[in-house]
Scaffold this motif. Structure first.
Motif, mmCIF file in Angstrom:
data_model
loop_
_atom_site.group_PDB
_atom_site.id
_atom_site.type_symbol
_atom_site.label_atom_id
_atom_site.label_comp_id
_atom_site.label_asym_id
_atom_site.label_seq_id
_atom_site.Cartn_x
_atom_site.Cartn_y
_atom_site.Cartn_z
ATOM 1 N N GLY A 126 0.841 -1.190 0.000
ATOM 2 C CA GLY A 126 0.000 0.000 0.000
ATOM 3 C C GLY A 126 0.875 1.238 0.000
ATOM 4 O O GLY A 126 1.975 1.215 0.555
ATOM 5 N N ILE A 127 0.406 2.294 -0.624
ATOM 6 C CA ILE A 127 1.194 3.528 -0.645
ATOM 7 C C ILE A 127 1.012 4.282 0.675
ATOM 8 O O ILE A 127 0.050 4.057 1.413
ATOM 9 N N GLY A 128 1.948 5.198 0.946
ATOM 10 C CA GLY A 128 1.756 6.144 2.035
ATOM 11 C C GLY A 128 0.809 7.242 1.580
ATOM 12 O O GLY A 128 0.452 7.336 0.404
ATOM 13 N N GLY A 129 0.401 8.079 2.501
ATOM 14 C CA GLY A 129 -0.544 9.133 2.139
ATOM 15 C C GLY A 129 -0.703 10.157 3.249
ATOM 16 O O GLY A 129 0.235 10.410 4.007
ATOM 17 N N VAL A 130 -1.876 10.702 3.349
ATOM 18 C CA VAL A 130 -2.179 11.691 4.382
ATOM 19 C C VAL A 130 -2.545 10.950 5.667
ATOM 20 O O VAL A 130 -3.496 10.164 5.695
ATOM 21 N N HIS A 131 -1.787 11.192 6.715
ATOM 22 C CA HIS A 131 -2.070 10.523 7.980
ATOM 23 C C HIS A 131 -3.305 11.108 8.653
ATOM 24 O O HIS A 131 -3.648 12.275 8.449
ATOM 25 N N ASP A 139 1.549 15.488 8.753
ATOM 26 C CA ASP A 139 2.218 14.254 8.356
ATOM 27 C C ASP A 139 1.610 13.731 7.053
ATOM 28 O O ASP A 139 0.538 13.128 7.047
ATOM 29 N N VAL A 140 2.301 13.999 5.961
ATOM 30 C CA VAL A 140 1.864 13.559 4.637
ATOM 31 C C VAL A 140 3.045 12.853 3.975
ATOM 32 O O VAL A 140 4.147 13.400 3.910
ATOM 33 N N SER A 141 2.835 11.652 3.488
ATOM 34 C CA SER A 141 3.912 10.861 2.917
ATOM 35 C C SER A 141 4.471 11.485 1.640
ATOM 36 O O SER A 141 3.735 12.029 0.809
ATOM 37 N N ALA A 142 5.786 11.335 1.473
ATOM 38 C CA ALA A 142 6.452 11.771 0.244
ATOM 39 C C ALA A 142 6.035 10.921 -0.954
ATOM 40 O O ALA A 142 6.294 11.300 -2.098
ATOM 41 N N ASP A 164 -5.709 8.503 6.273
ATOM 42 C CA ASP A 164 -6.966 9.132 5.893
ATOM 43 C C ASP A 164 -7.090 8.978 4.380
ATOM 44 O O ASP A 164 -6.519 9.754 3.616
ATOM 45 N N ILE A 165 -7.810 7.956 3.945
ATOM 46 C CA ILE A 165 -7.871 7.631 2.520
ATOM 47 C C ILE A 165 -8.592 8.713 1.733
ATOM 48 O O ILE A 165 -8.192 9.043 0.603
ATOM 49 N N VAL A 263 5.897 5.902 12.889
ATOM 50 C CA VAL A 263 4.451 5.750 13.053
ATOM 51 C C VAL A 263 3.932 4.523 12.334
ATOM 52 O O VAL A 263 3.263 3.662 12.928
ATOM 53 N N THR A 264 4.222 4.418 11.038
ATOM 54 C CA THR A 264 3.659 3.313 10.260
ATOM 55 C C THR A 264 4.121 1.951 10.763
ATOM 56 O O THR A 264 3.277 1.067 10.984
#
Length: 303
Positions: A126-131, A139-142, A164-165, A263-264
């Protein structure tokens, strides 16, 4: 292709030189996503899945300052047992190379290396994203910015469900990243087949995804394409149940003041404990499912 701080296995190099389909794989899932020895077994099984589908796997990592595109089995085993590997994104990929460090590549760093090597398709979990709570933590993934700038097709089970999808989709739309749900109208939610949100786009087979990518190239579009592939129904965990696990894990992270790149991994480990290991089983199933679809797309693009 081989250069200073950039090496390939013969298998990957020969495949690329011959125009054969190659699928990139990240390595953070090995070092930060699963415990030993399941992490090694998962990585080898994912590579085997890609080979069985007719493509060549290229697991990417930095080992002792050397960027590797494709790993030998003994290198995967050693990486799986490494306890202090860095978690590398765009900001620190070059740092690990310059300082002779060992690090596992996130979605963003894997996209960078794949594009440098000439690999067009990348399979991940799964990709990272907006936490969740990003309006306070920022905290927003690069990964999201990388999808906007690096032309690689990323096959995932959507954004990790701990995020937060809905906000992640909003950011991807703002960045102009196409998001395709594979075979359904709703966005998958990693461990669950649906996030309860409509998907921006839908395509139902690998040939259609390859056709869409060719059309994007014809128009001069830059940046990546995200394919959100739901895990098989028999492997999913109900979204309502997952939300309970996620809420408890988030509360624990807050209580222990866990932040940044920790965190992840913390949340994934806590959810593993709360779910009695079911989250790990689903994670393995979805990664293999994504690898199979990525191989199909790579084959279509090669043709």
């Amino acid at each position: 292709m081989a250069a200073h701080n950039f090496t390939m296995t013969a298998e990957v190099g020969d495949a690329l030189a011959a125009g054969k389909p190659v699928v990139a794989l990240e390595s953070t899932i090995i070092t930060h996503g699963m415990p030993w020895p399941g992490n090694r077994d998962m990585a080898l099984k994912v590579e085997a899945t890609i080979r069985e589908a007719g493509a060549v796997p290229a697991t990417i990592a930095v080992i002792d300052g050397q960027l590797h595109v494709g790993l030998r089995e003994e290198q995967i085993t050693a990486l799986a047992r490494t306890e202090d590997a860095m978690k590398l994104s765009r900001a620190d990929l070059a740092f690990a190379i310059a300082e002779g460090r060992t690090g596992a590549t996130t979605v963003a760093a894997t996209m960078i290396a794949a594009h440098l090597a000439g690999i067009a398709v990348f399979a991940t979990g799964g990709i990272g994203g907006v936490h969740r709570g990003a309006e306070h933590s920022f905290d927003v993934s690069a990964d999201l910015d990388e999808l906007a700038r690096t032309p690689v097709i990323v096959v995932s089970a959507g954004a990790k469900a701990i995020l937060d999808i809905e906000k992640t989709l909003e950011v991807l739309e703002t960045l102009g990243v196409p998001v395709i749900a594979y075979g359904q109208d709703s966005m998958p939610a990693f461990w669950s087949r649906s996030a309860g949100l409509p998907a921006p786009l839908r395509l139902d087979n690998a040939a259609a995804i390859a056709r869409f990518e060719r059309a994007r190239r014809t128009l001069g579009n830059h940046g990546g394409l995200l394919v959100a592939n739901p895990l098989p129904a028999e492997n999913e965990i109900a979204r309502e149940r997952m939300e309970d696990y996620i809420a408890a894990a988030l509360a624990d992270a807050s209580a222990e003041d866990i932040g940044g790149k920790q965190v992840t991994p913390f949340l994934l480990d806590r959810i593993f404990q709360l779910s009695g290991g079911a989250s790990l089983d689903a994670n393995i199933a979805l990664v293999i499912n994504n690898a199979r679809l990525a191989a199909e797309i790579a084959i279509e693009l090669a043709d």
